[in-house]
Structure formats: C-alpha cells, structure tokens
Design a protein around this motif. Sequence first.
Motif, PDB file in Angstrom:
ATOM      1  N   PRO A 185       0.827  -1.212   0.000  1.00  0.00           N
ATOM      2  CA  PRO A 185       0.000   0.000   0.000  1.00  0.00           C
ATOM      3  C   PRO A 185       0.861   1.260   0.000  1.00  0.00           C
ATOM      4  O   PRO A 185       2.092   1.188   0.086  1.00  0.00           O
ATOM      5  CB  PRO A 185      -0.810  -0.131   1.288  1.00  0.00           C
ATOM      6  N   ALA A 186       0.231   2.405  -0.093  1.00  0.00           N
ATOM      7  CA  ALA A 186       0.947   3.690  -0.086  1.00  0.00           C
ATOM      8  C   ALA A 186       1.386   4.001   1.344  1.00  0.00           C
ATOM      9  O   ALA A 186       0.758   4.757   2.084  1.00  0.00           O
ATOM     10  CB  ALA A 186       0.069   4.798  -0.634  1.00  0.00           C
ATOM     11  N   VAL A 187       2.511   3.413   1.731  1.00  0.00           N
ATOM     12  CA  VAL A 187       3.005   3.451   3.104  1.00  0.00           C
ATOM     13  C   VAL A 187       3.870   4.681   3.335  1.00  0.00           C
ATOM     14  O   VAL A 187       4.802   4.949   2.570  1.00  0.00           O
ATOM     15  CB  VAL A 187       3.815   2.174   3.414  1.00  0.00           C
ATOM     16  N   VAL A 188       3.604   5.404   4.415  1.00  0.00           N
ATOM     17  CA  VAL A 188       4.496   6.454   4.891  1.00  0.00           C
ATOM     18  C   VAL A 188       5.589   5.784   5.727  1.00  0.00           C
ATOM     19  O   VAL A 188       5.290   4.922   6.565  1.00  0.00           O
ATOM     20  CB  VAL A 188       3.732   7.494   5.737  1.00  0.00           C
ATOM     21  N   ALA A 189       6.839   6.135   5.510  1.00  0.00           N
ATOM     22  CA  ALA A 189       7.949   5.558   6.267  1.00  0.00           C
ATOM     23  C   ALA A 189       8.543   6.610   7.191  1.00  0.00           C
ATOM     24  O   ALA A 189       8.919   7.698   6.743  1.00  0.00           O
ATOM     25  CB  ALA A 189       9.023   5.022   5.331  1.00  0.00           C
ATOM     26  N   ILE A 190       8.616   6.285   8.477  1.00  0.00           N
ATOM     27  CA  ILE A 190       9.129   7.203   9.502  1.00  0.00           C
ATOM     28  C   ILE A 190      10.425   6.609  10.039  1.00  0.00           C
ATOM     29  O   ILE A 190      10.423   5.604  10.739  1.00  0.00           O
ATOM     30  CB  ILE A 190       8.093   7.385  10.629  1.00  0.00           C
ATOM     31  N   SER A 191      11.539   7.203   9.687  1.00  0.00           N
ATOM     32  CA  SER A 191      12.857   6.667   9.992  1.00  0.00           C
ATOM     33  C   SER A 191      13.501   7.537  11.079  1.00  0.00           C
ATOM     34  O   SER A 191      13.896   8.680  10.822  1.00  0.00           O
ATOM     35  CB  SER A 191      13.700   6.655   8.713  1.00  0.00           C
TER      36      SER A 191
END
Length: 385
Positions: A185-191
């Motif tokens: 899916p259109a995943v937001v990635a928080i690194s």
Amino acid sequence: MPRNHRTTVTLLCIPLLLSVMAFLCFAFGQAVPPAKTPPRPTPPARDPHTPGYVEAKELPDGTVPPANADGNFILGPTHPAAPELSNQSATLQGTVIEFTMSSSQSRIYPGIAREKDTFGTPDPADPAKLVVTTSHAAPYTRNVAVYVPKQYRTGTAAPFIVGADGPDHLLFSALDRLIVERKVPAVVAISIGNGGGDAQGSERGLEYDTMSEAYAEFVEKEVLPRVEAEAHVKLTKDPEGRATMGNSSGGACALIMAWYHPELYHRVLTYSGTFVNQQWPSNPQTPHGAWEFHEHLIPNSPAKPIRIWMEVGDRDLLNPNVMRDNMHDWVLANENMARVLASKGYHYQFVFARNAVHVDRAVREQTLPEALEYLWQGYESSEKK
C-alpha cells in the motif's frame, strides 16, 4: 491500578531513575577503573543444518522466498540486488521531509551516554548482568526522516512503518518502487535516528534493548505528532496499518514495540535482530533482556496478532563483548525465535542468509522488497472496510 495510570507513573519515573543511575555511576566510577571497550571477535560461519536449528527450505542461489509464504528459508551465498533496488540513485517519486528532535524536548528520554572507549564488567554474582559505571546523563539530538509517497491522498489516514537507526534511504527507495508496482500500500515511512552510542549504558541501548512500553510510547506521544505536523500527513490508528522495523538492536526494538503495544502495531521486520541479553539496567521481570522473547515470553503467552519477517546471517554476531552468559549468540537467538513463533502458530518468515555478516548490506538489498511485500500481506485499509 489502571493500566494508563501505571504507564504514566512508569514514564514519569524514568528521568528520576536515570538521575539516580548517573549518580551511582559517578560514585562507583571513582573507585573502580572503567572497563575498556573489548575488541569484537570475528564470528565463525554457521551451518543452517546444524542440529537443533529449525528445518528450512534451501532456495536456489540468488533467489528469495515467495512473498506470500510463511516458514523458514535458506538463501545465498550470492546476493544480487532486487530489481526495485538496482538503481538506488534514481530520483524518488515520493517526498522526504526531515527534522530534528532534542533530548530537552523529551519527557521519556532525557538522555544518557556511556563514556567513550569504556564498557562494563560482568557481575561476579550473576554473569547475566553487566555492571556499567561510566554511564551518565547527557544531551542528544536525533534526526527524523519521513518518506511520503506520491500516491498519498491528503486528509486520508495513511498506513506507516516506523524504522530505527534512521534515516534509512534504502527503505525509502524500496517503498517508492513497490508502491508504484502495487505490491504494497501507499506506506508512509518514519525513519527515526537513535539517541547515540551503542549497547549497555548508551542512549541507543536504553531505547532499543529495554524490554518495556517506553519506546513505543515515546514514538506515539512525541514523534508521531511531530511527523503529522511536519510532513502534513494523517497517520492511521489501525494496528493492521502500522509496522515497525529495525536492524540489530533496532530489530529487537521493533518487536518490543509490537509485543508491549499490540493494539498499536501488528507487523514487524528485523535484520540480525538482537534477541539476546543486552538490556541495561537489568529488569527482574525480564532478567535476560530480549533473550526472554524465545526463552519465556512467546512460548508462555497466548499468540499475539503480530506478523513478523526476520533475517540472520551465517556469520552473525557471537559473543561480541565480555559477557559469557550463553545468551549472546545472534544466530541461535534468531533460530530460537523461528522455532517458538512456529510452535505458537504465528505468521512469520525467517531467512537464514549464507555468506552474510551482521546486518549485511547485500542481503538487505536482495531481500528488503520481498520482506516488505510479505510484511504487508493481507492489509486492507480501514477506510475501505
């Protein structure tokens, strides 16, 4: 005592605990010369067919497991990059927003550090404990990088993945291609960057190796609100749309977050997970740190709604420091994790990588797209339900 009140009390006590620790470290440090950081030995290559290891399917060299298959797999010895990561210099379609957070802004992690070139010594009364006398209060600044896919629709609640030891540009590149291919899916990635140092007595060690609710609540209360404000996104509250990931101690942290807060996270991805005895300060409820996952916690608890992808290298870490407590073998720890997860009926995929060191870069480039695709199997947006 109600759960939320107990959690609040625990979090408020952390700064006091760290202050007491700093005082004790200072006091004892005057009388006992600080232990030096030991050299890290070269680990031997382990055979995935060693008696006692889990039974695993040997894959053709250069291939990865199917993204929809549970179980144990052996890959390597060569590790070609996945097609999605063959051109990492390509411009991302999504956007990366970065900001910093300082220890002065945190109620949960006010900051500690272990003095440079020092470590600790095993407790003569209990080799499973490490005595560290050179850890003290110290400020830090951490970086946070947020990848927002081009496909994100403003105002909608986005699924997301929280990663340790950021920024992780390999993760951003993999997601950017996988989203276009409609494999995730259109995943937001928080690194999220760590607070500095490594292992016992450090801020990173305190954050990642502590068996508690603290880091998940730090992310929930202090990081995610900043992410929504800085990146102008709305993050889902649905645990099916929330994932964690990390390498080494960051991998242990990823599972700790989901284990202690399964109402927040249902998906976990780890490389060379530090499921060993590295917690400091010691906690009598989990005296063996993350080794407790496969020793007691998973076998003795009802299965939780957690899906997990794990990797370990054949030359992963073995007794990398002065502790000789038989709980510092990364390969055995991950093998044990696979065994207990299978026995409890978890959805998991475990990869044993030949010709691979601790958090092997080539293995990550080969497997990360498949790992992410496996991780998000079965996800359906709560907005479509």
